[in-house]
Write a protein that holds these residues in place. Structure first.
Motif, PDB file in Angstrom:
ATOM      1  N   SER A 286       0.671  -1.174  -0.011  1.00  0.00           N
ATOM      2  CA  SER A 286       0.078   0.009  -0.002  1.00  0.00           C
ATOM      3  C   SER A 286       0.652   1.220  -0.009  1.00  0.00           C
ATOM      4  O   SER A 286       0.232   2.343  -0.162  1.00  0.00           O
ATOM      5  N   ASP A 287       2.184   1.082   0.349  1.00  0.00           N
ATOM      6  CA  ASP A 287       2.931   2.472   0.141  1.00  0.00           C
ATOM      7  C   ASP A 287       3.157   2.927  -1.289  1.00  0.00           C
ATOM      8  O   ASP A 287       3.321   2.098  -2.104  1.00  0.00           O
ATOM      9  N   PRO A 288       2.801   3.988  -1.420  1.00  0.00           N
ATOM     10  CA  PRO A 288       3.097   4.822  -2.723  1.00  0.00           C
ATOM     11  C   PRO A 288       4.562   4.634  -3.240  1.00  0.00           C
ATOM     12  O   PRO A 288       5.286   5.039  -2.027  1.00  0.00           O
ATOM     13  N   PRO A 289       4.856   4.253  -4.637  1.00  0.00           N
ATOM     14  CA  PRO A 289       6.214   4.507  -4.718  1.00  0.00           C
ATOM     15  C   PRO A 289       6.959   5.726  -4.669  1.00  0.00           C
ATOM     16  O   PRO A 289       8.288   5.765  -4.247  1.00  0.00           O
ATOM     17  N   ILE A 290       6.311   6.945  -4.430  1.00  0.00           N
ATOM     18  CA  ILE A 290       6.902   8.083  -4.461  1.00  0.00           C
ATOM     19  C   ILE A 290       7.500   8.518  -2.954  1.00  0.00           C
ATOM     20  O   ILE A 290       8.554   9.270  -2.902  1.00  0.00           O
ATOM     21  N   LYS A 291       6.930   7.647  -2.093  1.00  0.00           N
ATOM     22  CA  LYS A 291       7.395   7.943  -0.643  1.00  0.00           C
ATOM     23  C   LYS A 291       8.659   7.374  -0.635  1.00  0.00           C
ATOM     24  O   LYS A 291       9.559   8.361  -0.072  1.00  0.00           O
ATOM     25  N   ARG A 292       9.320   6.251  -1.145  1.00  0.00           N
ATOM     26  CA  ARG A 292      10.456   5.640  -0.889  1.00  0.00           C
ATOM     27  C   ARG A 292      11.410   6.570  -1.850  1.00  0.00           C
ATOM     28  O   ARG A 292      12.606   6.790  -1.536  1.00  0.00           O
ATOM     29  N   PHE A 293      10.868   6.983  -3.058  1.00  0.00           N
ATOM     30  CA  PHE A 293      11.904   7.708  -3.799  1.00  0.00           C
ATOM     31  C   PHE A 293      12.257   9.016  -3.311  1.00  0.00           C
ATOM     32  O   PHE A 293      13.317   9.584  -3.153  1.00  0.00           O
ATOM     33  N   ALA A 294      11.304   9.810  -2.636  1.00  0.00           N
ATOM     34  CA  ALA A 294      11.679  10.999  -2.051  1.00  0.00           C
ATOM     35  C   ALA A 294      12.517  10.740  -0.890  1.00  0.00           C
ATOM     36  O   ALA A 294      13.486  11.608  -0.635  1.00  0.00           O
TER      37      ALA A 294
END
Length: 870
Positions: free
Chosen positions: A638-646
């Motif tokens: 459920s974690d959005p990909p942008i979270k880890r990227f940021a």
């Protein structure tokens, strides 16, 4: 203890009594004692003399009809109960009533001696005890009690009782000198007390009643009276005004010229005493509430109860602290030449406080600090000893005592104190565990009806894991007790507090003795089943920082040994991982992460993933970071990909992606509400687009939603309540990893108390959108015209205004209450003013000076009163 339990204790029978009452009792297979054989022989002789023998049934009936022992009295039952639970004021009052009613002098002695052992220096109990020995034949015992009680008592009523006794036994004119010495002795101890005015007055009357035969004796009598009067009128006594009036009459009767001089010299001190008396009455009023009504004819004994730290008790402690600080400030303005009098006065105040607030360690500690600051280390040490006796589980007093003894190089005493304190806390934990196990049944039934034991300790989840790359040393081969205590909130908190004592113990051993002594203490801690994981971490870090020869390896072995017992504690695993990262042991850190990550559920393992991800982002290569992100995405879909990227592109809390590309900084600078439909719609659109990309996760559902997302700058300033699970290294390096909470809170919302699931993202997004829609619905009814909406939209942001902020409510109230003169009719009186409205709170996070307060003057401190912190 319930009545049934008391009855069961009372009715316990010995094996001999069971054999007496039970005819089928087989008895012990060992040989009978000599006492039993003698009793049987005597019984056989009696039977032979009577000429016949009784049947076994008849013998059994006779033995059953004869009671084996008398039932204990109510006094004995209550005394046994008070031995188990000594801090019971109502129970002690009842025990005294029972002893007084029965009237047996030995039982009265036992009662009062036991009471005064638990509540020493209780003057009401001491006086009641002494009253039983005021007969002429019992005077020696009464005088022995007086010597015991008066040595440390600062209470006026006991000294009054003592002076009454002295005047009773010294009635002849030749013994007036003994009575005068008794008065001087009493006034030197409690003469500064506000309630000692009656003793001063009695002493003056005693001196006036003295007979003289010569002019010289008369002059000596007048001089003695003048000295006592002059001393008394400079003390804030309850009857100081009456004593001043008597002094004025006395001086005028001798010589009006000298009287004027004496009175003018004493007038400033007398006026100061009167002023201080009024302040003293205000301070002491709430400290001594009236005693409760007694259920018997005997007056109720006030015995200090054990603290529960409710609001009333916290207020009482605060009042005592305020009063004690006020006394230390020298309100009577004693000069340096009278410093001994000031010290005596404050000593008496602290002694009274320690009696009245016996079970509050904070009061004892204040007395210790003040006494030690006066250059009286021995008295300060005795205060700590008395405080520890009254509060055997006080961390404050035990730690202060150990530090004081360590500074005196009394290392053996410190060791004994720590051992004794740990024994007390260990017994307290055992008792709490018994209560927890009795409250929560140790057995439960599963769905199939089988009985399953639930009290067994849970495994650490690492029993089948490999030993890892770190080898175990033989010195850490065994753990004395593998059974783990149950996990209950109160028990866990007490266990952590218990661990603090062990940590202070090993600190003392390391700094006062050497590393060998420290390791010996740690070995004892490892054998204790109540030792928490914090002790292992503290010992490991102490080895790392203090052992210059191989400390890192020893610390790693301690962590590894602790992992065998506390492998299911996520905090301990994080500390171990952070330690390996801080010492740049990448291989063992990676091995540890891979060993433990599968032992936890995804909800509990999230901090481990994030801690290792931070390390990979900062010090690993791109390929490894991308592989780790792929694994995290599989665990938390459920974690959005942008979270880890940021998160990969943040440093020291600076998140440019969130601030610039996702609009967090712009959203934070917007006003909360402009009242404009177009502005509201733009905010809603920006919010919808923002939360379509990212949202806050793992926020507890009970936390109220916020209207606006805080800017990154604001969050960086505020910090986070989440702890950093990485241990401190030897020195701060510029490349040390940033705290784990700063690079997560942009994406996970406000700090959380526990690690939630990824589903919290969706819940938080829904709450935020519902909140914005609710604000829009609330504002529909107050839609402004188009021109005004345009005008409001052109106004600058409230954050840009740093001028004075007027309180509109007060301004409108001023206009409303204004009386405008009129030539046609009489002015109406102003209406009753409403209570003042508190000033508005600045919500802007920008700079600028704070808004001024145009409200009415509230006096020193702005009308606020600081509350007591705990």
């Amino acid at each position: 203890m319930s009545e049934e339990q008391q009855d069961s204790i009372v009715n316990i029978e010995t094996p001999t009594e069971i054999a007496t009452n039970d005819t089928e009792y087989i008895g012990d297979k060992t040989q009978p004692t000599e006492e039993i054989l003698n009793a049987l022989n005597a019984l056989n002789q009696t039977t032979a003399q009577n000429g016949h023998e009784q049947s076994p049934a008849q013998q059994g009936n006779i033995k059953q009809d004869t009671p084996s022992q008398e039932a204990p009295s109510e006094w004995h039952v209550l005394r046994e109960k008070l031995r188990e639970q000594p801090h019971d004021p109502d129970g002690w009052n009842k025990l005294v009533d029972l002893a007084e009613t029965r009237g047996e002098i030995e039982q009265i002695k036992q009662t009062y001696e036991a009471l005064l052992e638990v509540y020493p220096n209780t003057s009401s109990a001491q006086i009641a005890y002494l009253n039983h020995f005021l007969s002429p034949g019992l005077f020696p015992y009464a005088e022995e009690l007086f010597r015991r009680f008066l040595r440390s008592s600062p209470l006026v009523d006991l000294w009054k009782f003592y002076l009454t006794y002295v005047r009773r036994v010294n009635t002849s004119p030749a013994s007036r000198e003994a009575v005068s010495k008794a008065y001087e002795f009493a006034l030197s101890r409690i003469g500064q007390d506000k309630d000692s005015g009656d003793i001063w007055g009695d002493y003056i009357q005693f001196l006036k009643a003295g007979e003289t035969t010569t002019t010289w004796e008369e002059q000596q009598k007048m001089d003695s009276l003048r000295k006592v009067y002059h001393r008394a009128v400079q003390i804030p006594l309850e009857n100081v005004e009456r004593l001043w009036s008597e002094l004025e009459t006395f001086e005028n009767s001798l010589n009006k010229i000298t009287a004027k001089k004496f009175m003018s010299d004493l007038s400033p001190s007398y006026m100061q005493a009167r002023t201080v008396l009024r302040q003293l009455q205000r301070h002491l009023g709430p400290l001594f509430p009236p005693p409760p009504a007694s259920s018997s004819t005997r007056p109720h004994l006030y015995l200090p109860p054990t603290p529960t730290f409710n609001a009333a008790e916290r207020a009482l402690v605060g009042a005592w602290k305020t009063y004690l600080k006020w006394e230390e400030s020298n309100p009577l303005e004693f000069e340096d030449k009278d410093k001994a009098t000031l010290i005596s006065r404050i000593q008496g105040v602290y002694r009274k406080a320690a009696i009245r607030m016996r079970f509050y360690a904070e009061i004892w500690y204040m007395a210790f600090v003040w006494t030690n600051s006066m250059g009286k280390p021995e008295e300060a040490l005795n205060i700590l000893k008395s405080g520890m006796e009254a509060n055997p589980t006080s961390f404050l007093l035990h730690f202060a005592y150990c530090e004081l003894q360590e500074s005196r190089k009394e290392h053996a005493e410190v060791t004994a104190t720590f051992d004794k304190f740990l024994d007390v806390l260990r017994a307290e934990l055992d008792e709490l565990e018994i209560r927890v196990n009795s409250a929560n049944s140790s057995f439960t039934s599963d769905g199939s009806g089988r009985v399953v034991h639930t009290g067994a300790p849970a495994g650490n989840g690492l029993g089948s894991l490999e030993a890892g790359t770190i080898s175990n040393n033989s010195s850490f081969a065994t753990q004395a007790c593998d059974e783990k205590p149950p996990k209950v909130k109160e028990l866990s908190d007490r266990r952590q507090e218990y661990g603090v004592v062990w940590i202070m113990y090993i600190r003392f051993a390391r700094r006062a003795l050497d590393l060998k002594a420290f390791r010996s203490v740690f070995a004892k801690a490892r054998r204790d089943r109540w030792t928490p994981w914090e002790v292992y971490e503290a010992a490991a870090l102490m080895e790392y920082h203090c052992n210059k020869d191989g400390g890192t390896g020893v610390a790693s072995r301690i962590f590894e040994k602790g992992l065998e017992t506390y492998g299911d504690e996520i905090e301990f695993v994080l500390r171990y991982l952070g330690f390996l990262i801080s010492v740049n042991d990448e291989n063992n850190a990676r091995a540890l992460f891979e060993r433990v990550i599968t032992a936890f559920s995804p909800e509990r393992a999230r901090p481990l993933w994030e801690r290792w991800a931070r390390y990979e982002y900062q010090y690993g290569d791109l390929e490894a970071a991308q592989k780790l992100e792929k694994r995290i995405a599989e665990v938390y879909p459920s974690d959005p990909p942008i979270k880890r990227f940021a998160q990969r592109h943040t440093y020291l809390g600076t998140d440019a992606i969130a601030a610039r590309d996702l609009g967090f900084a712009m959203a934070a600078r917007q006003p909360a509400a402009l009242g404009s439909t177009s502005t509201l719609n733009s905010i809603e659109k920006r919010t919808d687009s923002l939360f379509s990309l990212t949202s806050a996760s793992h926020m507890p559902t009970s936390q109220p939603p916020v209207k606006r997302t805080s800017s990154p700058d604001y969050k960086r300033r505020e910090g986070s309540a989440r702890p950093d699970f990485g241990p401190p290294s030897k020195r701060q390096r510029p490349s040390s990893p940033p705290p784990r909470d700063r690079d997560r809170e942009r994406w996970e919302g406000p700090p959380r108390r526990r690690f939630g699931s990824p589903a919290g993202w969706e819940r938080e997004r829904d709450r935020e959108l519902q909140h914005v829609k609710k604000d829009r619905e609330d504002d529909k009814a107050s839609t402004l015209p188009t021109v005004i909406s345009w005008f409001v939209g052109q106004l600058p942001s409230p954050a840009s205004f740093d001028g004075p902020v007027f309180r509109t409510d007060d301004l409108m109230m001023l206009l409303r209450n204004a009386v405008i003169p009129s030539a046609t009719r009489r002015a109406t009186p102003p209406p009753t003013p409403l209570p003042p409205v508190p000033p508005p709170v600045r919500t802007s996070t920008g700079g600028g000076r704070p808004p001024p307060d145009y409200g009415p003057y509230q006096g020193p401190g702005g009308g606020t009163r600081g509350g007591r912190r705990y």
